[in-house]
Design a protein around this motif. Sequence first.
Motif, short mmCIF file in Angstrom:
data_model
loop_
_atom_site.label_atom_id
_atom_site.label_comp_id
_atom_site.label_asym_id
_atom_site.label_seq_id
_atom_site.Cartn_x
_atom_site.Cartn_y
_atom_site.Cartn_z
N MET A 1 4.91 -38.65 9.44
CA MET A 1 4.33 -38.48 8.11
C MET A 1 4.25 -39.84 7.42
SD MET A 1 6.29 -35.03 6.78
CE MET A 1 7.91 -35.67 7.17
N ASP A 2 3.10 -40.16 6.88
CA ASP A 2 3.00 -41.40 6.11
C ASP A 2 2.79 -41.12 4.63
OD1 ASP A 2 0.43 -40.46 6.11
OD2 ASP A 2 -0.45 -42.20 7.11
N GLN A 3 2.69 -39.83 4.26
CA GLN A 3 2.55 -39.46 2.86
C GLN A 3 3.23 -38.11 2.64
OE1 GLN A 3 -1.21 -40.27 1.16
NE2 GLN A 3 -0.94 -38.89 -0.58
N LEU A 4 3.98 -38.02 1.54
CA LEU A 4 4.72 -36.80 1.21
C LEU A 4 4.30 -36.31 -0.16
CD1 LEU A 4 8.33 -37.93 2.23
CD2 LEU A 4 6.82 -36.42 3.55
N THR A 5 4.22 -35.01 -0.31
CA THR A 5 4.08 -34.45 -1.65
C THR A 5 5.45 -34.53 -2.35
OG1 THR A 5 4.65 -32.19 -1.01
CG2 THR A 5 2.33 -32.85 -0.81
N LYS A 6 5.43 -34.34 -3.65
CA LYS A 6 6.70 -34.36 -4.37
C LYS A 6 7.60 -33.21 -3.91
CE LYS A 6 6.58 -35.61 -8.62
NZ LYS A 6 6.42 -35.69 -10.10
N LEU A 7 7.02 -32.04 -3.62
CA LEU A 7 7.78 -30.90 -3.13
C LEU A 7 8.44 -31.22 -1.79
CD1 LEU A 7 8.72 -27.96 -3.17
CD2 LEU A 7 6.48 -27.31 -2.20
N GLN A 8 7.70 -31.85 -0.88
CA GLN A 8 8.28 -32.22 0.41
C GLN A 8 9.42 -33.21 0.23
OE1 GLN A 8 4.59 -33.58 2.19
NE2 GLN A 8 4.51 -31.81 3.57
N ALA A 9 9.21 -34.22 -0.62
CA ALA A 9 10.25 -35.21 -0.85
C ALA A 9 11.50 -34.56 -1.45
CB ALA A 9 9.73 -36.30 -1.78
N ARG A 10 11.29 -33.62 -2.35
CA ARG A 10 12.41 -32.93 -2.99
C ARG A 10 13.21 -32.14 -1.96
NH1 ARG A 10 9.54 -30.96 -7.24
NH2 ARG A 10 9.31 -28.84 -6.47
N ARG A 11 12.53 -31.42 -1.10
CA ARG A 11 13.22 -30.62 -0.09
C ARG A 11 13.94 -31.51 0.92
NH1 ARG A 11 8.80 -25.73 1.03
NH2 ARG A 11 9.20 -24.63 -0.95
#
Length: 413
Positions: A1-11
Amino acid sequence: MDQLTKLQARRIALGAQGFTDRAHSAPSMRTLERTVQRTGVLQVDSVNVLQRAHYMPLYSRMGPYDVDLLRRAQSGTARRPRRLVEYWAHVQALMPVELWPLMRHRMEKYRAERGKWGFAATDPGLEPRVLAAVRDRGPVTARDLEEEFSTGPRSREHWGWNWSEARKVLDYLFLVGDVAVAGRTSQFEVVYDLTERVLPAAVLDAPTPTPQEAVTELVRRAARSHGVASGACLADYYRLRLQPAPGKASTKVAIDQLVEDGELVPVRVQGWKPQAYLHRDARLPRRVGARALLSPFDPVVWQRARAEALFDFFYRIEIYVPREQRLHGYYVLPFLLGDRLVGRVDLKADRAARALLVPGAFVEPGAPPETVEELAAELRRLAGWLGLDDVVVGRGSGASGDLLQALGEALER
C-alpha cells in the motif's frame, strides 16, 4: 500500500496498540507482557483522581485485571527477574528492562548537562555522600535521607519543584543511571536503590549501543507501537531528536536506514500533510471491536496532534485550567468505541463512598446511537475493576446535562 485512508490508518494504529488482540479469559502475566510489547512504555503520573496512569492502558486493552500483576512485573523474584523498570523513556515511564542499554546515551547526556531540570543541589559534594547512603541503606526514599542531607529551608522559587537537597541529588543519580527506581511507596514516593540491585545482571552486562544504534532501535519500536506514523510521531514516542545535527543521533537518520532496509514503507495518509511510514509487520484489521476508556496518558492520545489527525478528536487535559474555564472537566477520558473516539467523560473515584463519580459526559458529532448504552456498560465494568459499588452521574446543563440524564437512565436499566 502506498496510500491509506484515514479509516485504514486508524485501524492499523489501534491494531498496533493491541486493541484487536484476542482476549484472555483471565488476564495473566503473559497478557501483560504482550500488552506492554504493544505499548512499549506505560507513562507514570502522580494524579490519582481515578487510577494511577500506568495501570490504565493495561485495563483499556486487557479488561479488568489483577493489578498485582503489574507490581510483580516491577519487582521480580529470584526465579523470575524484574520485567519493568522506571526511566525517562517517553516521560517518566515504566519500560521493559531490556531498554536500559538503549537509554545509556540519554543518561550520558544528562550527566554532561548536570541533570534535566535546570536546578541542582547547592553542594556538589552531596552526590558521593548520598550515593554512599543508598549503597549502605538502600532501598530508600528521599524522605529517608532528607534530614541528614538538608542544608536549610526548602526553596519556594519553583512551584511544584521545591525538592529537598536529597531529592535533587537522588533524581540526578537516577537520570544518569547510578541509581534506579526500585519501586514506590503507598504514597507514591519513589524508592531508590543502586542500579545493580534493581536490574537483572543480564541487562547490566549487555553491550552499550552507539547513540545512533540506540535511536534506530527506539524508532523501530515506536514504529511497531504506532503501526503507521509520521516522523514527528516516531520521534515523540521515546522523545528523540527528529532532525540530524552535527555529531548527534537522529530519528531522521534512523527512518532513512529503516526505509532502506525495508522495515518502514513510506505511505501517504488521507488528510496528513507529513510523509507517513508504515511498519512492514503492521496489519490492517477488517474491524476493531474495542470498547475502552483511555487515560489522558494513553499512547493512543498522548500526542494530541496525532489523535486529532487520526480520529478528528481535539483533546486537551484540563487539570491545570481554572475550573470556570474548563470545557469538559478535570480528569477527562476519551471513550473508544469500535475504531472511533465517540465521546469523553469526566471521572473521579470517590473511594470513601465506594462510588465512581461522573461529573460530566460528552459525545462527539456523529457518534453512533449505541454510544450511551455502551458507555454505561463500560462505566459499570470500570467501577467493578476499581472496587467501587456504584456509578453516580452528576447533573449538567445543555447537551451535557441531557447526556448525563440519558447515561443515568441507561445505568439504571
